[in-house]
Design an enzyme around this catalytic site. Structure first.
Site, short mmCIF file in Angstrom:
data_model
loop_
_atom_site.label_atom_id
_atom_site.label_comp_id
_atom_site.label_asym_id
_atom_site.label_seq_id
_atom_site.Cartn_x
_atom_site.Cartn_y
_atom_site.Cartn_z
N SER A 118 -14.90 -1.84 -1.05
CA SER A 118 -14.21 -0.55 -1.08
C SER A 118 -14.97 0.49 -0.26
CB SER A 118 -14.10 -0.06 -2.52
OG SER A 118 -13.67 1.29 -2.57
N TYR A 141 -10.30 3.83 2.97
CA TYR A 141 -9.56 5.02 2.57
C TYR A 141 -9.78 6.01 3.68
CZ TYR A 141 -8.57 3.88 -2.33
OH TYR A 141 -8.08 3.33 -3.48
N THR A 167 -5.80 1.02 2.82
CA THR A 167 -5.03 1.22 1.57
C THR A 167 -4.13 2.44 1.74
OG1 THR A 167 -6.73 0.19 0.26
CG2 THR A 167 -5.20 1.64 -0.92
N LYS A 241 -2.60 -2.41 2.97
CA LYS A 241 -2.61 -2.75 1.54
C LYS A 241 -1.85 -1.69 0.74
CE LYS A 241 -5.78 -3.44 -2.38
NZ LYS A 241 -5.77 -2.20 -3.19
N HIS A 265 -1.57 -1.23 -6.47
CA HIS A 265 -2.89 -0.74 -6.86
C HIS A 265 -3.18 -1.08 -8.34
CE1 HIS A 265 -5.81 2.05 -4.79
NE2 HIS A 265 -6.38 2.01 -5.98
#
Ligand code: FNR
Ligand code: LAC
Length: 368
Positions: A118, A141, A167, A241, A265
């Protein structure tokens, strides 16, 4: 010879299935951290339905077609894996175990599957890369300041990450009422390892400090231009995603995405979003085999993996179960979880009459 006493199964016995890791983790984690991991948005309807969707399918199994040792080998984004299961990106894993992401990545690497780091990780891009040698993907992100994102991408490339998962279902953090009730914030001693320290402690006030902190580090105005910006910026495969609609899937692929993850998510964003498994067939049909489609959300059994593959997925990502396994047993816990799932997949393939993943098709399923 006297018979030995039968093995008694109790709540503390070794996990027999992925769902056994949850109560074990709950027993060792502080309540607010457990709630952060386990919870979903609002009524948690999507969280629940992600699981329920798998139960709506039954197998029409083949007989006299069993393979003694089914081949679970799979390929995705040009890389070979020992099974079609990878570890989903999840924020700040040092909340679950002191070794955090590094331990989970070592387990994935040993198991021959990919680990996705992440953006909001508690082990840095570089430290993660130093922890093992298996396939590593970077989840992005988009930061409100593009320069910050550009630096992440460069660092991921330099550190040998082989794909970027953008994402797109978190322009803002969903309303997670467990976190609001707990006034959940980043635990002491755990920080976003990829951010420079001056940016780490952005807004962290109000009833839900964690969510506000995430919002400070993610772009609320995420749009198609951002995907184009990313595609122009990197030659790594970009995987989108958080897609559930056919039109979005088509547009992402036309723009140049090299893969998709059907995901809501884990029910943590828009509540009453369609269950991942229910969204899968439409997305698969829309992209017509041009790029791999992965799925995450509610995958807990070998049969769940097979159902997703029968409906056209090229693989799945696992979220919460590996975080629980990490909390309980660090890298060994995650290794154990992956091996349990591998055994379930192999046995179910034998019983289903499939010798390799390419034999899995919709014909083997029926919806009830
Ligand atoms: C997530 N997820 C997630 N996704 C992402 O793209 N970036 C992130 O940082 C996080 N963080 C995160 C934290 C925690 C605690 C959880 C549980 C999930 C979502 C994750 O990648 C995945 O989509 C879901 O977890 C899949 O659902 P299951 O397997 O948890 O049901
Ligand atoms: C979450 C974010 C950080 O789901 O992705 O908690």
């Amino acid at each position: 010879m006297p018979k030995t006493a039968p093995h008694r199964t109790t709540g503390t016995a070794a996990p027999l299935k992925l769902e056994d890791f949850e109560p074990a983790a709950r027993a060792v984690l502080p309540q607010d951290i457990y709630d952060y991991i386990a919870g979903g948005a609002e009524d948690e309807a999507t969280l629940w339905d992600n699981r329920a969707a798998f139960a709506r399918y039954r197998f029409r199994f083949k007989v006299l077609a069993s393979a003694d040792r089914p081949d679970l080998g799979s390929e995705v984004f040009g890389q070979r894996f020992t099974m079609p299961v990878h570890l989903a990106p999840a924020a700040i894993q040092r909340m679950a175990h002191q070794d955090g992401e590094a331990a989970a990545y070592r387990a994935a690497s040993d198991a021959g599957v990919a680990y996705c780091l992440s953006t909001l990780s508690s082990v840095s891009i570089e430290d993660l890369a130093a922890a093992a040698t298996g396939a590593r993907w970077f989840q992005l992100y988009l930061h409100p300041e593009r320069a910050v994102s550009a630096a992440y991408i460069e660092r991921a490339v330099d550190a040998g990450f082989s794909a970027i998962l953008l994402t797109v279902d978190l322009p803002k953090t969903g309303r997670r009422e467990r976190d609001i009730r707990n006034a959940f914030s980043l635990p002491d001693g755990v920080a976003y390892a990829n951010l420079e320290s001056r940016r780490r402690t952005a807004t962290a006030e109000g009833p839900d400090p964690f969510a506000q902190n995430v919002n400070a580090h993610t772009s609320a105005a995420l749009g198609w231009a951002d995907l184009e910006w990313l595609l122009a910026r990197t030659s790594l495969p970009v995987i989108v995603k958080g897609v559930v609609r056919a039109d979005d899937a088509r547009r992402a692929v036309e723009a140049g995405a090299r893969g998709l993850v059907v995901s809501n998510h884990g029910g943590r964003q828009l509540d009453y979003a369609i269950a991942s498994l229910d969204a899968l067939p439409g997305v698969v049909e829309a992209v017509g085999g041009t790029v791999p489609v992965l799925l995450d959300g509610g995958v807990r059994r070998g049969t769940d993996v097979l159902k997703a593959l029968c409906l056209g997925a090229s693989g799945v990502l696992i979220g919460r179960p590996y975080l629980y396994a990490l909390a309980v047993g660090g890298a060994d816990g995650v290794r154990g979880m992956l091996e349990l799932l591998r055994e379930e997949i192999a046995l179910s393939m034998s019983l289903l009459g499939a010798g390799r993943l390419s034999e899995l098709s919709q014909d083997l399923l029926t919806r009830i």
